[in-house]
Design a protein around this motif. Structure first.
Motif, PDB file in Angstrom:
ATOM      1  N   GLU A  34       0.829  -1.208   0.000  1.00 47.73           N
ATOM      2  CA  GLU A  34       0.000   0.000   0.000  1.00 47.73           C
ATOM      3  C   GLU A  34       0.864   1.259   0.000  1.00 47.73           C
ATOM      4  O   GLU A  34       0.639   2.192  -0.782  1.00 47.73           O
ATOM      5  N   LEU A  35       1.828   1.297   0.915  1.00 48.85           N
ATOM      6  CA  LEU A  35       2.675   2.476   1.032  1.00 48.85           C
ATOM      7  C   LEU A  35       3.535   2.668  -0.213  1.00 48.85           C
ATOM      8  O   LEU A  35       3.762   3.798  -0.650  1.00 48.85           O
ATOM      9  N   GLU A  36       4.033   1.572  -0.773  1.00 47.27           N
ATOM     10  CA  GLU A  36       4.828   1.678  -2.002  1.00 47.27           C
ATOM     11  C   GLU A  36       3.995   2.249  -3.144  1.00 47.27           C
ATOM     12  O   GLU A  36       4.465   3.114  -3.903  1.00 47.27           O
ATOM     13  N   MET A  37       2.749   1.795  -3.256  1.00 47.30           N
ATOM     14  CA  MET A  37       1.864   2.303  -4.302  1.00 47.30           C
ATOM     15  C   MET A  37       1.557   3.780  -4.075  1.00 47.30           C
ATOM     16  O   MET A  37       1.551   4.584  -5.020  1.00 47.30           O
ATOM     17  N   LEU A  38       1.307   4.135  -2.831  1.00 45.00           N
ATOM     18  CA  LEU A  38       1.016   5.524  -2.477  1.00 45.00           C
ATOM     19  C   LEU A  38       2.167   6.441  -2.871  1.00 45.00           C
ATOM     20  O   LEU A  38       1.972   7.475  -3.514  1.00 45.00           O
ATOM     21  N   VAL A  39       3.384   6.035  -2.494  1.00 44.63           N
ATOM     22  CA  VAL A  39       4.561   6.856  -2.775  1.00 44.63           C
ATOM     23  C   VAL A  39       4.822   6.932  -4.273  1.00 44.63           C
ATOM     24  O   VAL A  39       5.096   8.011  -4.817  1.00 44.63           O
ATOM     25  N   HIS A  40       4.731   5.798  -4.960  1.00 44.98           N
ATOM     26  CA  HIS A  40       4.982   5.772  -6.410  1.00 44.98           C
ATOM     27  C   HIS A  40       4.013   6.693  -7.141  1.00 44.98           C
ATOM     28  O   HIS A  40       4.421   7.481  -8.019  1.00 44.98           O
ATOM     29  N   ALA A  41       2.726   6.616  -6.776  1.00 42.81           N
ATOM     30  CA  ALA A  41       1.726   7.440  -7.447  1.00 42.81           C
ATOM     31  C   ALA A  41       1.966   8.928  -7.189  1.00 42.81           C
ATOM     32  O   ALA A  41       1.833   9.759  -8.099  1.00 42.81           O
ATOM     33  N   ALA A  42       2.336   9.266  -5.943  1.00 37.87           N
ATOM     34  CA  ALA A  42       2.588  10.674  -5.615  1.00 37.87           C
ATOM     35  C   ALA A  42       3.826  11.193  -6.329  1.00 37.87           C
ATOM     36  O   ALA A  42       3.848  12.334  -6.807  1.00 37.87           O
ATOM     37  N   LYS A  43       4.864  10.380  -6.430  1.00 39.41           N
ATOM     38  CA  LYS A  43       6.084  10.807  -7.124  1.00 39.41           C
ATOM     39  C   LYS A  43       5.803  11.059  -8.600  1.00 39.41           C
ATOM     40  O   LYS A  43       6.356  11.990  -9.193  1.00 39.41           O
ATOM     41  N   GLU A  44       4.958  10.227  -9.190  1.00 35.24           N
ATOM     42  CA  GLU A  44       4.605  10.425 -10.601  1.00 35.24           C
ATOM     43  C   GLU A  44       3.761  11.680 -10.793  1.00 35.24           C
ATOM     44  O   GLU A  44       3.892  12.388 -11.783  1.00 35.24           O
ATOM     45  N   ARG A  45       2.890  11.942  -9.828  1.00 31.99           N
ATOM     46  CA  ARG A  45       1.984  13.095  -9.923  1.00 31.99           C
ATOM     47  C   ARG A  45       2.687  14.391  -9.544  1.00 31.99           C
ATOM     48  O   ARG A  45       2.749  15.336 -10.310  1.00 31.99           O
ATOM     49  N   ASN A  46       3.170  14.437  -8.304  1.00 32.03           N
ATOM     50  CA  ASN A  46       3.824  15.622  -7.753  1.00 32.03           C
ATOM     51  C   ASN A  46       4.484  15.229  -6.435  1.00 32.03           C
ATOM     52  O   ASN A  46       3.799  15.118  -5.407  1.00 32.03           O
ATOM     53  N   PRO A  47       5.801  15.031  -6.424  1.00 35.55           N
ATOM     54  CA  PRO A  47       6.484  14.569  -5.211  1.00 35.55           C
ATOM     55  C   PRO A  47       6.260  15.449  -3.987  1.00 35.55           C
ATOM     56  O   PRO A  47       6.340  14.967  -2.854  1.00 35.55           O
ATOM     57  N   GLU A  48       5.941  16.722  -4.209  1.00 36.86           N
ATOM     58  CA  GLU A  48       5.719  17.623  -3.076  1.00 36.86           C
ATOM     59  C   GLU A  48       4.496  17.231  -2.256  1.00 36.86           C
ATOM     60  O   GLU A  48       4.377  17.611  -1.083  1.00 36.86           O
ATOM     61  N   LEU A  49       3.592  16.460  -2.843  1.00 39.13           N
ATOM     62  CA  LEU A  49       2.419  16.013  -2.089  1.00 39.13           C
ATOM     63  C   LEU A  49       2.829  15.179  -0.880  1.00 39.13           C
ATOM     64  O   LEU A  49       2.155  15.198   0.154  1.00 39.13           O
ATOM     65  N   LEU A  50       3.928  14.446  -0.999  1.00 39.64           N
ATOM     66  CA  LEU A  50       4.365  13.570   0.087  1.00 39.64           C
ATOM     67  C   LEU A  50       4.796  14.346   1.320  1.00 39.64           C
ATOM     68  O   LEU A  50       4.872  13.782   2.417  1.00 39.64           O
ATOM     69  N   GLU A  51       5.054  15.645   1.161  1.00 36.11           N
ATOM     70  CA  GLU A  51       5.383  16.479   2.315  1.00 36.11           C
ATOM     71  C   GLU A  51       4.173  16.665   3.222  1.00 36.11           C
ATOM     72  O   GLU A  51       4.319  17.035   4.384  1.00 36.11           O
ATOM     73  N   ARG A  52       2.982  16.410   2.679  1.00 36.36           N
ATOM     74  CA  ARG A  52       1.754  16.580   3.471  1.00 36.36           C
ATOM     75  C   ARG A  52       1.036  15.258   3.713  1.00 36.36           C
ATOM     76  O   ARG A  52      -0.130  15.229   4.090  1.00 36.36           O
ATOM     77  N   VAL A  53       1.746  14.152   3.513  1.00 37.04           N
ATOM     78  CA  VAL A  53       1.226  12.827   3.862  1.00 37.04           C
ATOM     79  C   VAL A  53       1.881  12.389   5.169  1.00 37.04           C
ATOM     80  O   VAL A  53       3.108  12.425   5.293  1.00 37.04           O
ATOM     81  N   VAL A  54       1.061  11.997   6.136  1.00 47.25           N
ATOM     82  CA  VAL A  54       1.552  11.613   7.458  1.00 47.25           C
ATOM     83  C   VAL A  54       1.163  10.161   7.722  1.00 47.25           C
ATOM     84  O   VAL A  54       0.021   9.870   8.103  1.00 47.25           O
ATOM     85  N   PRO A  55       2.085   9.205   7.510  1.00 46.37           N
ATOM     86  CA  PRO A  55       1.741   7.806   7.770  1.00 46.37           C
ATOM     87  C   PRO A  55       1.623   7.526   9.270  1.00 46.37           C
ATOM     88  O   PRO A  55       2.358   8.089  10.086  1.00 46.37           O
ATOM     89  N   GLN A  56       0.686   6.656   9.597  1.00 40.08           N
ATOM     90  CA  GLN A  56       0.619   6.118  10.953  1.00 40.08           C
ATOM     91  C   GLN A  56       1.352   4.784  10.971  1.00 40.08           C
ATOM     92  O   GLN A  56       1.158   3.959  10.067  1.00 40.08           O
ATOM     93  N   ILE A  57       2.163   4.574  11.986  1.00 43.73           N
ATOM     94  CA  ILE A  57       2.768   3.257  12.194  1.00 43.73           C
ATOM     95  C   ILE A  57       2.112   2.636  13.420  1.00 43.73           C
ATOM     96  O   ILE A  57       1.652   3.343  14.319  1.00 43.73           O
ATOM     97  N   TYR A  58       2.077   1.288  13.459  1.00 46.21           N
ATOM     98  CA  TYR A  58       1.311   0.592  14.489  1.00 46.21           C
ATOM     99  C   TYR A  58       2.181  -0.228  15.432  1.00 46.21           C
ATOM    100  O   TYR A  58       1.691  -0.769  16.420  1.00 46.21           O
ATOM    101  N   ASN A  59       3.465  -0.308  15.107  1.00 44.41           N
ATOM    102  CA  ASN A  59       4.423  -1.001  15.972  1.00 44.41           C
ATOM    103  C   ASN A  59       5.808  -0.465  15.630  1.00 44.41           C
ATOM    104  O   ASN A  59       5.998   0.212  14.610  1.00 44.41           O
ATOM    105  N   GLN A  60       6.765  -0.756  16.471  1.00 46.36           N
ATOM    106  CA  GLN A  60       8.098  -0.196  16.270  1.00 46.36           C
ATOM    107  C   GLN A  60       8.779  -0.679  14.990  1.00 46.36           C
ATOM    108  O   GLN A  60       9.383   0.130  14.272  1.00 46.36           O
ATOM    109  N   PRO A  61       8.713  -1.976  14.649  1.00 47.02           N
ATOM    110  CA  PRO A  61       9.373  -2.414  13.407  1.00 47.02           C
ATOM    111  C   PRO A  61       8.837  -1.731  12.148  1.00 47.02           C
ATOM    112  O   PRO A  61       9.552  -1.619  11.153  1.00 47.02           O
ATOM    113  N   MET A  62       7.584  -1.266  12.192  1.00 45.09           N
ATOM    114  CA  MET A  62       7.009  -0.634  11.003  1.00 45.09           C
ATOM    115  C   MET A  62       7.722   0.665  10.651  1.00 45.09           C
ATOM    116  O   MET A  62       7.677   1.097   9.487  1.00 45.09           O
ATOM    117  N   LEU A  63       8.403   1.282  11.609  1.00 39.52           N
ATOM    118  CA  LEU A  63       9.120   2.520  11.322  1.00 39.52           C
ATOM    119  C   LEU A  63      10.157   2.302  10.232  1.00 39.52           C
ATOM    120  O   LEU A  63      10.246   3.085   9.276  1.00 39.52           O
TER     121      LEU A  63
END
Length: 290
Positions: A158-187
């Protein structure tokens, strides 16, 4: 009598001077933590929660909210869309039964089925592409992701698809995306995909103790921690702030509960229906210790 009136006015003025909204205070970070409300699942609309719909976003943005949490899942054909879960219960909650055959009501839908199934008979479901459209149209919003896939590999996808799509569209969008992590290894999983400027550690699925959370936040650049309401204590919130993380609480829909939580030091709340103005209004009570 005049002296009493003057004294009352003086105390009131002093209270106003002591209270400064977070967005204009020295604590302002210029990021999503300047806001006190995160609209849960794009916020509620017409007393309905969990829609993750276009109309819910518009309604809550027009009320003054700027931070929107969105649930993300993969469709049957591998598209990233805004949906809380693929269950019959959710299909019924969104009143989509008449749009889908019975055997598909508890199934992972195809992208076409998802997009053609109006929510509550009137509202438009959102894909990740649609959400990026909104981010471009409204450059003052932040999107907090709640990746709902249960398998780690699917969540990573999911995250890979999200990042890939944003980079293709406008990489600056990722500056305003805030992922939630649910455990320490997910960082590390998230950081290996993209170095997001902001992250939230949300605790609803975490088995970490308070001290483990505080230690983790202190060692890494975690902007905020989201705490279930029943887990909030003044000591925990204070230690999180000392470690450098804002504290949000989920999911709160009563302004009176916000006032109580703010007295405990929390930064803000996730909410289906509350707005920034609703939460700001509780500052009157907070300032006078009510």
């Amino acid at each position: 009598m005049r002296r009493w009136i003057a004294l009352i006015l003086l105390v009131g003025a002093a209270g106003l001077l002591c209270w400064v909204p977070r967005s204009s205070s020295e604590e302002s970070s210029g990021g999503f933590t300047d806001y006190q409300v995160i609209s849960h699942a794009m916020g509620g609309i017409q007393e309905h929660a969990y829609t993750n719909s276009y109309e819910a976003f518009i309604a809550n943005y027009e009320k003054g909210n700027h931070v929107f949490e969105v649930d993300l899942l993969l469709t049957e054909d591998g598209k990233l869309v805004a949906r809380h879960e693929w269950t019959q219960h959710m299909t019924q909650l969104l009143e989509q039964e008449d749009k889908l055959p019975k055997e598909r009501q508890a199934a992972r839908l195809s992208y076409e089925e998802f997009k053609e199934s109006k929510i509550l008979g009137a509202y438009d479901p959102l894909s990740w592409s649609d959400i990026m459209d909104l981010m471009e149209r409204y450059p003052d919003i932040y999107i907090v992701t709640d990746t709902k896939e249960q398998e780690p590999e699917d969540m990573k996808r999911e995250l890979e698809m999200l990042v890939h799509a944003a980079k293709e569209r406008n990489p600056e969008l990722l500056e305003r995306v805030v992922p939630q992590i649910y455990n320490q290894p997910m960082l590390k999983t998230v950081q290996d995909i993209y170095s997001f400027p902001s992250l939230i550690y949300t605790l609803y699925a975490s088995k970490d103790t308070d001290e483990e959370v505080i230690d983790f936040v202190g060692k890494h650049e975690i902007d905020a921690v989201t705490i279930p309401e029943q887990r909030v204590t003044r000591a925990f919130v204070s230690k999180l702030k000392k470690a450098g993380a804002a504290a949000y609480v989920n999911t709160i829909n009563k302004a009176s509960d916000v006032s109580k939580l703010k007295r405990m030091g929390v930064t803000g709340v996730y909410s289906d229906f509350l707005t920034e103005k609703d939460v700001e209004s509780t500052s009157w009570l907070y300032a006078f210790g009510k």
